[in-house]
Write a protein that holds these residues in place. Structure first.
Motif, PDB file in Angstrom:
ATOM      1  N   GLN A 163       0.830  -1.210   0.000  1.00  0.00           N
ATOM      2  CA  GLN A 163       0.000   0.000   0.000  1.00  0.00           C
ATOM      3  C   GLN A 163       0.859   1.252   0.000  1.00  0.00           C
ATOM      4  N   THR A 164       1.946   1.224   0.737  1.00  0.00           N
ATOM      5  CA  THR A 164       2.835   2.387   0.814  1.00  0.00           C
ATOM      6  C   THR A 164       3.433   2.721  -0.557  1.00  0.00           C
ATOM      7  N   ILE A 165       3.664   1.697  -1.363  1.00  0.00           N
ATOM      8  CA  ILE A 165       4.270   1.904  -2.685  1.00  0.00           C
ATOM      9  C   ILE A 165       3.213   2.219  -3.737  1.00  0.00           C
ATOM     10  N   ILE A 166       2.162   1.424  -3.813  1.00  0.00           N
ATOM     11  CA  ILE A 166       1.198   1.500  -4.913  1.00  0.00           C
ATOM     12  C   ILE A 166       0.245   2.682  -4.770  1.00  0.00           C
ATOM     13  N   GLU A 167      -0.280   2.897  -3.566  1.00  0.00           N
ATOM     14  CA  GLU A 167      -1.347   3.895  -3.409  1.00  0.00           C
ATOM     15  C   GLU A 167      -0.895   5.309  -3.803  1.00  0.00           C
ATOM     16  N   PRO A 168       0.247   5.783  -3.398  1.00  0.00           N
ATOM     17  CA  PRO A 168       0.649   7.134  -3.827  1.00  0.00           C
ATOM     18  C   PRO A 168       0.841   7.229  -5.347  1.00  0.00           C
TER      19      PRO A 168
ATOM     20  N   GLN B 144      -9.435   0.693  -0.521  1.00  0.00           N
ATOM     21  CA  GLN B 144     -10.115  -0.398   0.182  1.00  0.00           C
ATOM     22  C   GLN B 144      -9.484  -1.748  -0.148  1.00  0.00           C
ATOM     23  N   LEU B 145      -9.151  -1.894  -1.421  1.00  0.00           N
ATOM     24  CA  LEU B 145      -8.544  -3.158  -1.835  1.00  0.00           C
ATOM     25  C   LEU B 145      -7.161  -3.344  -1.206  1.00  0.00           C
ATOM     26  N   LEU B 146      -6.381  -2.284  -1.225  1.00  0.00           N
ATOM     27  CA  LEU B 146      -5.038  -2.379  -0.637  1.00  0.00           C
ATOM     28  C   LEU B 146      -5.108  -2.585   0.877  1.00  0.00           C
ATOM     29  N   THR B 147      -6.052  -1.907   1.511  1.00  0.00           N
ATOM     30  CA  THR B 147      -6.213  -2.078   2.963  1.00  0.00           C
ATOM     31  C   THR B 147      -6.579  -3.518   3.289  1.00  0.00           C
ATOM     32  N   GLY B 148      -7.336  -4.128   2.399  1.00  0.00           N
ATOM     33  CA  GLY B 148      -7.728  -5.516   2.615  1.00  0.00           C
ATOM     34  C   GLY B 148      -6.579  -6.510   2.480  1.00  0.00           C
ATOM     35  N   LEU B 149      -5.492  -6.050   1.905  1.00  0.00           N
ATOM     36  CA  LEU B 149      -4.345  -6.946   1.774  1.00  0.00           C
ATOM     37  C   LEU B 149      -3.636  -7.186   3.116  1.00  0.00           C
ATOM     38  N   SER B 150      -3.808  -6.269   4.082  1.00  0.00           N
ATOM     39  CA  SER B 150      -3.080  -6.351   5.352  1.00  0.00           C
ATOM     40  C   SER B 150      -3.748  -7.345   6.308  1.00  0.00           C
TER      41      SER B 150
ATOM     42  N   TYR C 172      -0.575   5.327  -7.687  1.00  0.00           N
ATOM     43  CA  TYR C 172      -1.869   5.217  -8.368  1.00  0.00           C
ATOM     44  C   TYR C 172      -2.681   6.491  -8.184  1.00  0.00           C
ATOM     45  N   GLY C 173      -2.616   7.037  -6.947  1.00  0.00           N
ATOM     46  CA  GLY C 173      -3.376   8.274  -6.703  1.00  0.00           C
ATOM     47  C   GLY C 173      -2.932   9.397  -7.626  1.00  0.00           C
ATOM     48  N   ARG C 174      -1.662   9.549  -7.783  1.00  0.00           N
ATOM     49  CA  ARG C 174      -1.147  10.579  -8.676  1.00  0.00           C
ATOM     50  C   ARG C 174      -1.553  10.311 -10.124  1.00  0.00           C
ATOM     51  N   PHE C 175      -1.386   9.036 -10.536  1.00  0.00           N
ATOM     52  CA  PHE C 175      -1.704   8.683 -11.919  1.00  0.00           C
ATOM     53  C   PHE C 175      -3.202   8.834 -12.176  1.00  0.00           C
ATOM     54  N   TRP C 176      -3.980   8.403 -11.197  1.00  0.00           N
ATOM     55  CA  TRP C 176      -5.445   8.515 -11.364  1.00  0.00           C
ATOM     56  C   TRP C 176      -5.863   9.967 -11.432  1.00  0.00           C
ATOM     57  N   ASP C 177      -5.319  10.795 -10.584  1.00  0.00           N
ATOM     58  CA  ASP C 177      -5.672  12.215 -10.598  1.00  0.00           C
ATOM     59  C   ASP C 177      -5.427  12.838 -11.985  1.00  0.00           C
ATOM     60  N   ARG C 178      -4.407  12.399 -12.625  1.00  0.00           N
ATOM     61  CA  ARG C 178      -4.050  13.007 -13.916  1.00  0.00           C
ATOM     62  C   ARG C 178      -4.838  12.401 -15.078  1.00  0.00           C
ATOM     63  N   TYR C 179      -5.107  11.103 -15.022  1.00  0.00           N
ATOM     64  CA  TYR C 179      -5.588  10.474 -16.261  1.00  0.00           C
ATOM     65  C   TYR C 179      -6.888   9.678 -16.107  1.00  0.00           C
ATOM     66  N   HIS C 180      -7.599   9.848 -14.993  1.00  0.00           N
ATOM     67  CA  HIS C 180      -8.786   9.006 -14.824  1.00  0.00           C
ATOM     68  C   HIS C 180      -9.886   9.319 -15.840  1.00  0.00           C
ATOM     69  N   GLU C 181      -9.814  10.516 -16.482  1.00  0.00           N
ATOM     70  CA  GLU C 181     -10.822  10.871 -17.486  1.00  0.00           C
ATOM     71  C   GLU C 181     -10.527  10.267 -18.854  1.00  0.00           C
TER      72      GLU C 181
ATOM     73  N   LYS D  57      -9.734   5.871  -6.610  1.00  0.00           N
ATOM     74  CA  LYS D  57      -8.773   5.916  -5.502  1.00  0.00           C
ATOM     75  C   LYS D  57      -9.345   5.285  -4.249  1.00  0.00           C
ATOM     76  N   VAL D  58     -10.614   5.508  -4.022  1.00  0.00           N
ATOM     77  CA  VAL D  58     -11.243   4.930  -2.821  1.00  0.00           C
ATOM     78  C   VAL D  58     -11.283   3.405  -2.928  1.00  0.00           C
ATOM     79  N   GLU D  59     -11.674   2.926  -4.098  1.00  0.00           N
ATOM     80  CA  GLU D  59     -11.746   1.477  -4.290  1.00  0.00           C
ATOM     81  C   GLU D  59     -10.369   0.829  -4.155  1.00  0.00           C
ATOM     82  N   LEU D  60      -9.395   1.497  -4.713  1.00  0.00           N
ATOM     83  CA  LEU D  60      -8.037   0.951  -4.607  1.00  0.00           C
ATOM     84  C   LEU D  60      -7.562   0.946  -3.148  1.00  0.00           C
TER      85      LEU D  60
END
Length: 632
Positions: free
Chosen positions: A592-597, A626-632, A599-608, A621-624
């Motif tokens: 989560q520490t690696i992927i979430e930041p 939740q999914l990443l949190t579920g990995l722990s 993905y958040g940046r990439f999603w903010d720029r290109y989710h449209e 970002k919210v779904e991701l």
């Protein structure tokens, strides 16, 4: 005038005449006395000549009379012991059954004194009497020995059940006071007469030998059931079961032996003089000690055949017997060394086991032909940690063993591993605790190093290798934290396990480079047109996407598709792996520490890029999150 003068002269003349007449008479008397003296000397000489022979004979008669008196006195002295012997002969031959013991012993004492008197006379005529008296004394002494033996037989008639006294922690019984008193009385007489009757230089008196024979056999019989129980309880129900402390009967056996030895020493001190205590006790305890040594040899054979699981029985036995030898020294110092030496075979086996256990750890990993394909830990890790944890129950004997090996002496080929000397004290101090810490550290390092090497050989993916190594590290750390190993290995857990955990995480996260790489894009900061931003500093994804060329848009779409595929695959794998709770939590947070930041940046720029249709942008970002949190 003339007339008176003539008268005076006439008177003086008359006196002179009288004087001369007296002188004539004196001369005549002197002649008579001289004649008498001559006659007396002649008579005295004749008398002396007659008396001298008579006087000499009288002196000879006096000397002879004195010699006769001495001879008569000597004869009386010679006859006195003989006459006394006749009296003592009647008493001794009546036997102890018909004579009070004290009277009987007094008679023997008088006979012994008479024998000594006869031996001092050194008359050939007394040799027959000396032989008769010696035979009489031996007969009486033999009867006393029989009485001594009979009392000991009575004391041994009822066998002591040592288990009863050990279970209740009661002192073991000694002989009855009247028995001790009688035995002491008999031993005193026999000890005193032993030197007189013995024809050799033997130092052991008959009573010492008899006592050791009967009481030693009695002690051995009292302990034989516990010896058998110690052998019986070493039999294994399950071949791979690790020995648990207190399972074997050796502890009860040793406690019973100690109690019996101490009680027997009290018996001995009440019967024998101080200078005979050590020898008598050593000889008496010899039979049960021989049985004890045999039992320990049987235990050692069993330990050697089951070294990986029953080496702990060896540690326990070394501790129990060494402690016994130290305690017995306070009461019976002569028994310390024989008891301590009796456990030497097990002690040597226990020393060798430390090297064998370390080698076994390496060998068992190297012989693995497969590893769990879900990354689960293997039973061997738990087995090794259970071994180390079990060792904490035997820190006293292990401290002595490790001290004899020296730091690192447990490693194969170490120059210290051949040391055979062991301290005769059990002392668990900082130095010995450090040695045990080093041994545990070497064992764990050997385990993890070989597990990592084996995972690289048998597990294909890096993330699976990381999960496998991390799981095993978690088991190691958990067993340290939750057991008596915690205070001993606290420094190791904090200093040595952390690098291992980081290494396992790096191996696992290497697989997540692929989805991470999909979230990286190229931005040209030297272009005139800047990306549009929405209000409040938020990125305007629509404006950014609109500003992209067709090739860039296709590239972004491909990145989202590749990310989704790789991410979903890794999430699926993550969930399929069998992870220890703390490993799953740790690796989940790392991902989560690696992927979430990113993905958040990439999603903010290109989710449209797909205008919210979800064709390319599968996760918000919210779904991701939740999914990443579920990995722990």
């Amino acid at each position: 005038m003339v007339g008176p003068r003539k008268g005076a002269f006439a008177e003086e003349s008359a006196e002179v005449e009288v004087l001369f007449a007296n002188m004539d008479k004196m001369k005549a008397l002197t002649r008579k006395i001289q004649a008498s003296k001559n006659r007396l000397e002649t008579s005295g000489k004749a008398v002396q000549d007659a008396i001298t022979p008579i006087y000499g004979n009288t002196q000879k008669l006096q000397v002879m009379n004195s010699n006769v008196d001495r001879v008569l006195d000597a004869i009386e002295r010679m006859r006195a012991p003989l006459e006394q012997t006749n009296q003592e002969d009647r008493i001794i031959k009546r036997g102890l059954q018909n004579v009070d013991l004290r009277d009987y012993i007094a008679s023997l004492d008088r006979t012994n004194m008479a024998l000594q008197e006869l031996n001092r006379t050194n008359f050939r005529a007394n040799q027959g009497a000396i032989s008769e008296m010696t035979a009489l004394l031996k007969r009486g002494t033999k009867e006393l020995e029989d009485a001594f033996r009979n009392i000991l037989q009575q004391s041994c008639a009822e066998r002591v059940d040592p288990l009863e006294y050990v279970a209740k922690n009661n002192p073991f019984p000694i002989m009855e006071p009247d028995q001790l008193s009688t035995l002491r009385l008999i031993n005193t007489h026999i000890s005193n007469s032993f030197a007189q009757l013995s024809q050799s230089d033997a130092r052991e008196t008959p009573t010492q030998r008899i006592y050791a024979e009967y009481r030693g056999d009695h002690l051995a019989k009292c302990l034989q059931n516990l010896a058998a129980a110690s052998v019986a309880t070493m039999r294994k129900v399950s071949a791979d079961a690790i020995y648990k402390i207190g399972t074997n009967g050796i502890g009860i056996y040793v406690r019973a032996m100690e109690g019996l030895f101490v009680a027997e020493y009290d018996n001995i001190t009440n019967i024998f003089p101080r200078d005979e205590w050590t020898a008598t006790c050593t000889n008496t305890c010899s039979p049960p000690l021989k049985d004890f040594e045999k039992t320990l040899r049987d235990l050692n054979g069993h330990i050697q055949r089951n070294l990986m699981t029953d080496c702990f029985l060896g540690y326990e036995t070394v501790g129990i017997v060494s402690g016994f030898s130290i305690r017995i020294e306070q009461k019976i110092s002569a028994l310390k060394r024989p008891i301590y030496d009796s456990v030497k075979p097990i002690r040597e086996t226990s020393k060798a086991s430390l090297t064998k256990l370390l080698e076994d750890t390496r060998t068992q990993v190297q012989t693995l032909v497969a590893l769990p394909q879900d990354g689960a830990t293997i039973p061997l890790t738990l087995t090794i940690m259970t071994r180390l944890q079990e060792m904490t129950n035997y820190l006293e004997p292990l401290s002595a063993i490790l001290a004899s090996l020296g730091d690192g002496g447990w490693k194969a080929g170490s120059s210290n591993s051949s040391s055979s000397s062991l301290p005769m004290t059990l002392d668990v101090g900082p130095n010995t605790m450090q040695l045990f810490e080093h041994y545990c550290a070497d064992t764990i390092d050997t385990l993890l190093q070989n597990l990592e090497g084996k995972s690289r050989m048998l597990l294909k993916s890096k993330n699976l290798q990381g999960v496998f190594v991390g799981n095993n590290i978690a088991v190691v750390e958990r067993r340290i934290r939750s057991s008596d190993l915690a205070p001993i290995l606290e420094n190791y857990a904090n200093r040595k396990l952390e690098p291992w955990k980081k290494k396992a995480s790096a191996m696992y996260l290497e697989a997540w480079r692929e989805p991470s790489g999909c979230l990286l894009d190229v931005q040209y900061t030297n272009r005139k047109e800047r990306p549009h931003s929405g209000g409040g500093g938020a990125l305007d994804s629509a404006a950014i996407v609109k500003a992209l060329g067709s090739k860039d848009k296709d590239a972004i779409k491909e990145k989202f598709k590749n990310f989704n595929t790789s991410f979903d695959n890794l999430v699926s794998q993550h969930k399929s792996y069998k992870m220890e709770r703390e490993v799953r939590s740790h690796l989940g947070r790392e991902v989560q520490t690696i992927i979430e930041p990113l993905y958040g940046r990439f999603w903010d720029r290109y989710h449209e890029i797909d205008k919210g249709k979800g064709k390319y942008v599968k996760y918000s970002k919210v779904e991701l999150n939740q999914l990443l949190t579920g990995l722990s």
